[in-house]
Design an enzyme around this catalytic site. Structure first.
Site, PDB file in Angstrom:
ATOM      1  N   ASP A   1       0.876  -1.170   0.000  1.00  0.00           N
ATOM      2  CA  ASP A   1       0.000   0.000   0.000  1.00  0.00           C
ATOM      3  C   ASP A   1       0.915   1.222   0.000  1.00  0.00           C
ATOM      4  O   ASP A   1       2.122   1.107   0.253  1.00  0.00           O
ATOM      5  CB  ASP A   1      -0.882  -0.006   1.258  1.00  0.00           C
ATOM      6  CG  ASP A   1      -1.760   1.234   1.365  1.00  0.00           C
ATOM      7  OD1 ASP A   1      -2.483   1.536   0.401  1.00  0.00           O
ATOM      8  OD2 ASP A   1      -1.716   1.929   2.393  1.00  0.00           O
ATOM      9  N   SER A   2       0.330   2.394  -0.222  1.00  0.00           N
ATOM     10  CA  SER A   2       1.127   3.618  -0.135  1.00  0.00           C
ATOM     11  C   SER A   2       1.621   3.846   1.294  1.00  0.00           C
ATOM     12  O   SER A   2       2.575   4.585   1.502  1.00  0.00           O
ATOM     13  CB  SER A   2       0.283   4.813  -0.581  1.00  0.00           C
ATOM     14  OG  SER A   2      -0.815   4.966   0.303  1.00  0.00           O
TER      15      SER A   2
ATOM     16  N   TYR B   1      -0.689   8.214  -2.591  1.00  0.00           N
ATOM     17  CA  TYR B   1      -0.844   7.857  -3.997  1.00  0.00           C
ATOM     18  C   TYR B   1      -2.071   8.565  -4.607  1.00  0.00           C
ATOM     19  O   TYR B   1      -2.101   8.825  -5.797  1.00  0.00           O
ATOM     20  CB  TYR B   1      -1.070   6.348  -4.143  1.00  0.00           C
ATOM     21  CG  TYR B   1       0.159   5.462  -4.032  1.00  0.00           C
ATOM     22  CD1 TYR B   1       1.419   5.962  -3.721  1.00  0.00           C
ATOM     23  CD2 TYR B   1       0.041   4.088  -4.269  1.00  0.00           C
ATOM     24  CE1 TYR B   1       2.526   5.126  -3.630  1.00  0.00           C
ATOM     25  CE2 TYR B   1       1.142   3.241  -4.186  1.00  0.00           C
ATOM     26  CZ  TYR B   1       2.381   3.758  -3.863  1.00  0.00           C
ATOM     27  OH  TYR B   1       3.467   2.917  -3.794  1.00  0.00           O
ATOM     28  N   GLY B   2      -3.074   8.831  -3.747  1.00  0.00           N
ATOM     29  CA  GLY B   2      -4.377   9.311  -4.239  1.00  0.00           C
ATOM     30  C   GLY B   2      -4.320  10.490  -5.196  1.00  0.00           C
ATOM     31  O   GLY B   2      -4.982  10.479  -6.232  1.00  0.00           O
TER      32      GLY B   2
ATOM     33  N   CYS C   1      -4.394  -1.561  -1.820  1.00  0.00           N
ATOM     34  CA  CYS C   1      -4.592  -0.126  -2.035  1.00  0.00           C
ATOM     35  C   CYS C   1      -5.532   0.026  -3.218  1.00  0.00           C
ATOM     36  O   CYS C   1      -5.278  -0.544  -4.294  1.00  0.00           O
ATOM     37  CB  CYS C   1      -3.231   0.511  -2.350  1.00  0.00           C
ATOM     38  SG  CYS C   1      -3.309   2.233  -2.830  1.00  0.00           S
ATOM     39  N   ASN C   2      -6.601   0.765  -3.014  1.00  0.00           N
ATOM     40  CA  ASN C   2      -7.564   0.954  -4.105  1.00  0.00           C
ATOM     41  C   ASN C   2      -6.965   1.775  -5.245  1.00  0.00           C
ATOM     42  O   ASN C   2      -7.212   1.495  -6.412  1.00  0.00           O
ATOM     43  CB  ASN C   2      -8.813   1.665  -3.578  1.00  0.00           C
ATOM     44  CG  ASN C   2      -9.667   0.757  -2.728  1.00  0.00           C
ATOM     45  OD1 ASN C   2     -10.635   0.185  -3.191  1.00  0.00           O
ATOM     46  ND2 ASN C   2      -9.300   0.602  -1.468  1.00  0.00           N
ATOM     47  N   THR C   3      -6.178   2.794  -4.883  1.00  0.00           N
ATOM     48  CA  THR C   3      -5.615   3.660  -5.920  1.00  0.00           C
ATOM     49  C   THR C   3      -4.673   2.851  -6.812  1.00  0.00           C
ATOM     50  O   THR C   3      -4.727   2.929  -8.042  1.00  0.00           O
ATOM     51  CB  THR C   3      -4.860   4.842  -5.276  1.00  0.00           C
ATOM     52  OG1 THR C   3      -5.671   5.402  -4.235  1.00  0.00           O
ATOM     53  CG2 THR C   3      -4.537   5.909  -6.289  1.00  0.00           C
TER      54      THR C   3
ATOM     55  N   GLU D   1      -2.899   8.775   8.394  1.00  0.00           N
ATOM     56  CA  GLU D   1      -1.433   8.746   8.451  1.00  0.00           C
ATOM     57  C   GLU D   1      -0.918   9.518   9.674  1.00  0.00           C
ATOM     58  O   GLU D   1       0.198   9.291  10.116  1.00  0.00           O
ATOM     59  CB  GLU D   1      -0.833   9.316   7.149  1.00  0.00           C
ATOM     60  CG  GLU D   1      -1.242   8.555   5.891  1.00  0.00           C
ATOM     61  CD  GLU D   1      -0.344   7.368   5.543  1.00  0.00           C
ATOM     62  OE1 GLU D   1       0.847   7.408   5.866  1.00  0.00           O
ATOM     63  OE2 GLU D   1      -0.862   6.391   4.957  1.00  0.00           O
TER      64      GLU D   1
ATOM     65  N   CYS E   1     -11.165   2.790  -0.083  1.00  0.00           N
ATOM     66  CA  CYS E   1      -9.768   3.160   0.184  1.00  0.00           C
ATOM     67  C   CYS E   1      -9.399   2.389   1.439  1.00  0.00           C
ATOM     68  O   CYS E   1     -10.158   2.401   2.414  1.00  0.00           O
ATOM     69  CB  CYS E   1      -9.647   4.668   0.416  1.00  0.00           C
ATOM     70  SG  CYS E   1      -8.019   5.165   1.049  1.00  0.00           S
ATOM     71  N   THR E   2      -8.265   1.717   1.378  1.00  0.00           N
ATOM     72  CA  THR E   2      -7.947   0.827   2.502  1.00  0.00           C
ATOM     73  C   THR E   2      -7.614   1.588   3.785  1.00  0.00           C
ATOM     74  O   THR E   2      -7.533   0.985   4.849  1.00  0.00           O
ATOM     75  CB  THR E   2      -6.792  -0.125   2.130  1.00  0.00           C
ATOM     76  OG1 THR E   2      -5.687   0.638   1.657  1.00  0.00           O
ATOM     77  CG2 THR E   2      -7.245  -1.119   1.073  1.00  0.00           C
ATOM     78  N   HIS E   3      -7.410   2.895   3.683  1.00  0.00           N
ATOM     79  CA  HIS E   3      -7.225   3.690   4.901  1.00  0.00           C
ATOM     80  C   HIS E   3      -8.551   3.904   5.647  1.00  0.00           C
ATOM     81  O   HIS E   3      -8.554   4.151   6.846  1.00  0.00           O
ATOM     82  CB  HIS E   3      -6.669   5.086   4.568  1.00  0.00           C
ATOM     83  CG  HIS E   3      -5.199   5.115   4.273  1.00  0.00           C
ATOM     84  ND1 HIS E   3      -4.644   4.500   3.187  1.00  0.00           N
ATOM     85  CD2 HIS E   3      -4.167   5.713   4.934  1.00  0.00           C
ATOM     86  CE1 HIS E   3      -3.323   4.722   3.177  1.00  0.00           C
ATOM     87  NE2 HIS E   3      -3.016   5.455   4.232  1.00  0.00           N
TER      88      HIS E   3
HETATM   89  N1  DGL Z   1      -4.783   3.282   0.783  1.00  0.00           N
HETATM   90  C1  DGL Z   1      -4.863   3.859  -0.520  1.00  0.00           C
HETATM   91  C2  DGL Z   1      -6.134   3.412  -1.221  1.00  0.00           C
HETATM   92  O1  DGL Z   1      -6.715   2.415  -0.845  1.00  0.00           O
HETATM   93  C3  DGL Z   1      -4.720   5.322  -0.727  1.00  0.00           C
HETATM   94  C4  DGL Z   1      -3.921   6.168   0.121  1.00  0.00           C
HETATM   95  C5  DGL Z   1      -3.155   7.234  -0.621  1.00  0.00           C
HETATM   96  O2  DGL Z   1      -3.727   8.193  -1.139  1.00  0.00           O
HETATM   97  O3  DGL Z   1      -1.956   7.060  -0.655  1.00  0.00           O
HETATM   98  O4  DGL Z   1      -6.549   4.039  -2.158  1.00  0.00           O
END
Ligand code: DGL
Length: 282
Positions: A18-19, A50-51, A82-84, A161, A193-195
């Site tokens: 993930d990011s 990453y978003g 990570c979805n992104t 974060e 988004c996994t966050h």
């Molecule tokens: N956890 C990431 C996701 O699922 C995104 C976090 C990011 O923007 O880095 O999209």
């Protein structure tokens, strides 16, 4: 199904990335479901978030990490937690690397369709994920009977974060970002988004308790376990596996915030450094 390899099992680790911290929600779910597997997790905190990045850049990062997991760690399967990165790179990874690659988008899309009664559903994610159209396309491929509303939630990832999973500022931001979804009267909301599972209490408070929250993290963990079982890749090891965490950013920060979010001490976090197109652990 390969019965021979299923009997002998495959003790190589699962690779996950993930990011940053978000994928820990997937790691947590997978460890709970398949505790005897070894897991190697890369949090790319040196290049998070990453978003907001162009998808082409996220694609390059994803390929770099996946190749490192295969060549340096020898993983048997990769979970793009990570979805992104899934939106940007899943197809590319599946065509380029020679181990199975599981993303978070399809499991999440399937789960939201199961969860809705009214047919009005929502997905929230990063700007990259929502603007990629990946969920919109996947949901439309799976059903033409649902009405999908999407919202990007810039700022949510930064709260996670910072380890700030409940606060007044977070609630104010959530009220603003989620307002269109409340207006759309959805009955199920996918945390794309996994966050975001780390913010689920606030999100549910704002949306109201009649909305079902669906986590792409949990759904992905179920999919990985099924894939391990059906493909002969599951380990036959008895006892608890080992979990190893790498971070490309500040490892103390990753350890401290990560342990809090993961709900357990992460142990030593190993630094990885990016050097042009290659990555190495130090
Ligand atoms: N956890 C990431 C996701 O699922 C995104 C976090 C990011 O923007 O880095 O999209």
């Amino acid at each position: 199904m390969n019965m021979l390899s299923q009997q002998s099992g495959d003790d190589r680790p699962i690779g996950m990335f993930d990011s940053g911290f978000g994928g820990l929600s997937v790691a947590r779910a997978l460890i709970d479901l398949a505790p005897n597997e070894n897991l190697v997790y890369v949090g790319d905190t040196g290049r998070y978030p990453y978003g907001p990045r162009p998808l082409s850049e996220v694609r390059d990062y994803s390929l770099q990490i996946a190749e490192w997991l295969i060549t340096e760690i020898g993983v048997k399967l990769i979970v793009v937690a990570c979805n992104t990165a899934s939106a940007a790179a899943l197809d590319l990874l599946q065509s380029k690397v020679d181990v199975p690659v599981v993303g978070v988008i399809e499991p999440g899309a399937r789960a939201i369709l199961k969860a809705t009664k009214s047919g009005k559903v929502g997905v929230i994610g990063t700007v990259g994920t929502i603007s990629s159209g990946a969920y919109q396309k996947k949901v439309a491929d799976l059903s033409n009977e649902v009405n999908l509303s999407c919202a990007a939630c810039p700022g949510f990832v930064e709260f996670v974060e910072r380890g700030e999973t409940e606060s007044e500022q977070l609630t104010v931001l959530a009220e603003r970002l989620l307002a269109p979804l409340k207006e759309a009267e959805i009955d199920a909301l996918l945390l794309g988004c996994t966050h975001y599972p780390f913010l689920s209490r606030t999100i549910l408070d704002v949306m109201g308790r009649n909305v079902v929250l669906v986590s792409s993290a949990d759904e992905t963990a179920f999919e990985v376990r099924e894939m391990l079982d059906s493909s002969g890749l599951a380990t036959t090891r008895d006892g608890v596996g080992s979990w190893t965490f790498y971070s490309s950013g500040d490892t103390k920060w990753f350890h401290d915030v990560g342990s809090m979010l993961f709900g357990e001490d992460l142990g030593e976090v190993i630094p990885v450094s990016w050097d042009g197109n290659s990555v190495s652990s130090e």
